[in-house]
Design an enzyme around this catalytic site. Sequence first.
Site, PDB file in Angstrom:
ATOM      1  N   GLY A 134       1.459  -5.738   5.552  1.00  7.78           N
ATOM      2  CA  GLY A 134       1.759  -4.488   4.864  1.00  7.78           C
ATOM      3  C   GLY A 134       2.794  -3.684   5.606  1.00  7.78           C
ATOM      4  O   GLY A 134       3.999  -3.895   5.466  1.00  7.78           O
ATOM      5  N   ARG A 135       2.332  -2.757   6.462  1.00  9.03           N
ATOM      6  CA  ARG A 135       3.232  -1.813   7.118  1.00  9.03           C
ATOM      7  C   ARG A 135       4.264  -2.472   8.019  1.00  9.03           C
ATOM      8  O   ARG A 135       5.308  -1.880   8.295  1.00  9.03           O
ATOM      9  CB  ARG A 135       2.404  -0.772   7.880  1.00  9.03           C
ATOM     10  CG  ARG A 135       1.726   0.212   6.947  1.00  9.03           C
ATOM     11  CD  ARG A 135       0.616   0.962   7.636  1.00  9.03           C
ATOM     12  NE  ARG A 135      -0.539   0.121   7.892  1.00  9.03           N
ATOM     13  CZ  ARG A 135      -1.621   0.516   8.549  1.00  9.03           C
ATOM     14  NH1 ARG A 135      -1.690   1.733   9.044  1.00  9.03           N
ATOM     15  NH2 ARG A 135      -2.644  -0.321   8.712  1.00  9.03           N
ATOM     16  N   LYS A 163      -0.101  -8.340  -2.988  1.00 10.87           N
ATOM     17  CA  LYS A 163      -1.452  -7.774  -2.919  1.00 10.87           C
ATOM     18  C   LYS A 163      -1.397  -6.277  -3.223  1.00 10.87           C
ATOM     19  O   LYS A 163      -0.622  -5.553  -2.609  1.00 10.87           O
ATOM     20  CB  LYS A 163      -2.056  -8.006  -1.524  1.00 10.87           C
ATOM     21  CG  LYS A 163      -3.536  -7.641  -1.455  1.00 10.87           C
ATOM     22  CD  LYS A 163      -4.148  -7.928  -0.112  1.00 10.87           C
ATOM     23  CE  LYS A 163      -3.909  -6.864   0.913  1.00 10.87           C
ATOM     24  NZ  LYS A 163      -4.369  -5.511   0.545  1.00 10.87           N
ATOM     25  N   ASP A 188       0.823  -1.213   0.000  1.00  9.60           N
ATOM     26  CA  ASP A 188       0.000   0.000   0.000  1.00  9.60           C
ATOM     27  C   ASP A 188       0.856   1.262   0.000  1.00  9.60           C
ATOM     28  O   ASP A 188       0.924   1.996   0.995  1.00  9.60           O
ATOM     29  CB  ASP A 188      -0.936  -0.013   1.229  1.00  9.60           C
ATOM     30  CG  ASP A 188      -1.910  -1.176   1.180  1.00  9.60           C
ATOM     31  OD1 ASP A 188      -2.104  -1.755   0.096  1.00  9.60           O
ATOM     32  OD2 ASP A 188      -2.483  -1.515   2.224  1.00  9.60           O
ATOM     33  N   ARG A 243      -9.524  -5.478  -4.530  1.00  7.76           N
ATOM     34  CA  ARG A 243     -10.496  -4.496  -5.027  1.00  7.76           C
ATOM     35  C   ARG A 243     -11.748  -4.433  -4.157  1.00  7.76           C
ATOM     36  O   ARG A 243     -12.478  -3.454  -4.183  1.00  7.76           O
ATOM     37  CB  ARG A 243     -10.852  -4.832  -6.483  1.00  7.76           C
ATOM     38  CG  ARG A 243     -11.936  -4.009  -7.113  1.00  7.76           C
ATOM     39  CD  ARG A 243     -11.574  -2.530  -7.179  1.00  7.76           C
ATOM     40  NE  ARG A 243     -12.636  -1.751  -7.811  1.00  7.76           N
ATOM     41  CZ  ARG A 243     -13.784  -1.417  -7.239  1.00  7.76           C
ATOM     42  NH1 ARG A 243     -14.041  -1.785  -5.985  1.00  7.76           N
ATOM     43  NH2 ARG A 243     -14.695  -0.711  -7.888  1.00  7.76           N
ATOM     44  N   LYS A 244     -11.998  -5.487  -3.408  1.00  9.59           N
ATOM     45  CA  LYS A 244     -13.202  -5.531  -2.533  1.00  9.59           C
ATOM     46  C   LYS A 244     -14.448  -5.049  -3.276  1.00  9.59           C
ATOM     47  O   LYS A 244     -15.123  -4.096  -2.863  1.00  9.59           O
ATOM     48  CB  LYS A 244     -13.010  -4.701  -1.260  1.00  9.59           C
ATOM     49  CG  LYS A 244     -11.896  -5.222  -0.352  1.00  9.59           C
ATOM     50  CD  LYS A 244     -11.894  -4.512   0.978  1.00  9.59           C
ATOM     51  CE  LYS A 244     -10.820  -5.017   1.917  1.00  9.59           C
ATOM     52  NZ  LYS A 244      -9.459  -4.590   1.554  1.00  9.59           N
ATOM     53  N   GLN A 280      -7.351  -0.783  12.676  1.00 13.70           N
ATOM     54  CA  GLN A 280      -6.705  -2.062  12.322  1.00 13.70           C
ATOM     55  C   GLN A 280      -6.262  -2.783  13.597  1.00 13.70           C
ATOM     56  O   GLN A 280      -5.822  -2.137  14.551  1.00 13.70           O
ATOM     57  CB  GLN A 280      -5.490  -1.814  11.413  1.00 13.70           C
ATOM     58  CG  GLN A 280      -4.691  -3.054  11.032  1.00 13.70           C
ATOM     59  CD  GLN A 280      -5.455  -4.001  10.114  1.00 13.70           C
ATOM     60  OE1 GLN A 280      -6.482  -4.556  10.504  1.00 13.70           O
ATOM     61  NE2 GLN A 280      -4.978  -4.191   8.902  1.00 13.70           N
ATOM     62  N   ASN A 328     -23.845  -6.949 -12.651  1.00  9.31           N
ATOM     63  CA  ASN A 328     -23.610  -6.264 -13.925  1.00  9.31           C
ATOM     64  C   ASN A 328     -22.571  -5.152 -13.780  1.00  9.31           C
ATOM     65  O   ASN A 328     -21.750  -4.934 -14.669  1.00  9.31           O
ATOM     66  CB  ASN A 328     -24.935  -5.679 -14.449  1.00  9.31           C
ATOM     67  CG  ASN A 328     -24.793  -5.142 -15.852  1.00  9.31           C
ATOM     68  OD1 ASN A 328     -24.431  -5.886 -16.765  1.00  9.31           O
ATOM     69  ND2 ASN A 328     -25.028  -3.855 -16.023  1.00  9.31           N
ATOM     70  N   THR A 329     -22.577  -4.475 -12.658  1.00  7.73           N
ATOM     71  CA  THR A 329     -21.628  -3.379 -12.440  1.00  7.73           C
ATOM     72  C   THR A 329     -20.215  -3.907 -12.178  1.00  7.73           C
ATOM     73  O   THR A 329     -19.237  -3.428 -12.762  1.00  7.73           O
ATOM     74  CB  THR A 329     -22.103  -2.502 -11.256  1.00  7.73           C
ATOM     75  OG1 THR A 329     -23.401  -2.012 -11.553  1.00  7.73           O
ATOM     76  CG2 THR A 329     -21.165  -1.336 -11.009  1.00  7.73           C
TER      77      THR A 329
HETATM   78  O1  S5P Z   1     -10.213  -7.292   6.840  1.00  5.22           O
HETATM   79  C1  S5P Z   1      -9.297  -6.852   6.168  1.00  5.22           C
HETATM   80  C2  S5P Z   1      -9.192  -7.170   4.801  1.00  5.22           C
HETATM   81  C3  S5P Z   1      -8.103  -6.703   4.088  1.00  5.22           C
HETATM   82  S1  S5P Z   1      -7.907  -7.275   2.478  1.00  5.22           S
HETATM   83  N1  S5P Z   1      -8.316  -6.103   6.730  1.00  5.22           N
HETATM   84  C4  S5P Z   1      -7.252  -5.595   6.027  1.00  5.22           C
HETATM   85  O2  S5P Z   1      -6.399  -4.928   6.616  1.00  5.22           O
HETATM   86  N2  S5P Z   1      -7.158  -5.866   4.662  1.00  5.22           N
HETATM   87  C5  S5P Z   1      -6.061  -5.309   3.846  1.00  5.22           C
HETATM   88  O3  S5P Z   1      -4.823  -5.826   4.339  1.00  5.22           O
HETATM   89  C6  S5P Z   1      -5.926  -3.784   3.890  1.00  5.22           C
HETATM   90  O4  S5P Z   1      -6.659  -3.190   2.841  1.00  5.22           O
HETATM   91  C7  S5P Z   1      -4.430  -3.564   3.741  1.00  5.22           C
HETATM   92  O5  S5P Z   1      -4.087  -3.520   2.380  1.00  5.22           O
HETATM   93  C8  S5P Z   1      -3.811  -4.821   4.340  1.00  5.22           C
HETATM   94  C9  S5P Z   1      -3.282  -4.653   5.750  1.00  5.22           C
HETATM   95  O6  S5P Z   1      -2.226  -3.744   5.778  1.00  5.22           O
HETATM   96  P1  S5P Z   1      -1.345  -3.481   7.100  1.00  5.22           P
HETATM   97  O7  S5P Z   1      -0.431  -2.368   6.704  1.00  5.22           O
HETATM   98  O8  S5P Z   1      -2.282  -3.122   8.207  1.00  5.22           O
HETATM   99  O9  S5P Z   1      -0.603  -4.774   7.379  1.00  5.22           O
END
Ligand code: S5P
Length: 263
Positions: free
Chosen positions: A232-233, A61, A39, A93-94, A212, A100-101
């Site tokens: 990610g981070r 991802k 990200d 992309r969730k 998170q 259709n969209t």
């Molecule tokens: O429930 C979720 C689903 C996803 S896909 N929680 C999440 O954090 N994610 C994704 O995982 C979120 O969009 C981000 O790209 C990654 C977590 O990143 P981090 O930096 O917190 O490890």
Amino acid sequence: MSSISKKYGERVENFSNKAARELLSLIERKKTNLSLALDVTTKREFLEIADKVGPYICLLKTHIDILVDFDQDLIDQLKELRAKHDFLIFEDRKFADIGNTVKYQYSKGIYKIVEWADITNAHPLPGDGIVSGLKEVGLSLGRGLLLLAEMSSKGSLATGAYTEAAIEMARRHKDFVIGFIAGRKLICNDDEDFIVMSPGVGLDASKDGLGQQYKTPRSVIFENGSDIIIVGRGIYGKDKDVATEAQRYRDAGWNAYLERLTN
Ligand code: S5P
């Protein structure tokens, strides 16, 4: 034997879907169940980190729509890195609209996700039509879909009956739905198999300031029976050497899997 005590490579035969089969074979041969959540918002950072971390991951991802300087060259270079380092690509992309969209969102517009992403994901919220719409464009290209059955964030509404309904939806589309985003193995029957990928994984922090929540690789893979850690981070945060951190997460994820196999 339940998939929880099976090797990744032994599970290939449980899937007809091309992306699922490739992913499980790749994990077995590369010995990594780490997915990098990349990200970052510039093409330069994106390609630099992908190249450094590529050797340690099974899956890259992306959130392609956060790149400020997205262009077709980025996709071309990403595909080159995919081949160089042997990983698959998962566009996070969730999708969350009617069939259709989402069909158009998946295949058209600027990003043309279906052309380069082996795997993408969708919220089950709109009902089965979302899977059918994505399947119309993705299945013939060998793509796979994950359903968001749970979320890692505080206060998530994806729990209980919603999670159960996501499992039922996946069962109705086994050719295309290859697994779930969830914090734990959701099904433990011997005769059905789905790949579970868990985000919200960190070794140094327990949360960020925006909801998170982090668990360790061992808790997710060994205790909860998930298959892939999404980080990610934890890998590219401030002052981190990305290759060193990636190896640390790769080792933690793989050791937790080996511990699961022998217990
Ligand atoms: O429930 C979720 C689903 C996803 S896909 N929680 C999440 O954090 N994610 C994704 O995982 C979120 O969009 C981000 O790209 C990654 C977590 O990143 P981090 O930096 O917190 O490890």
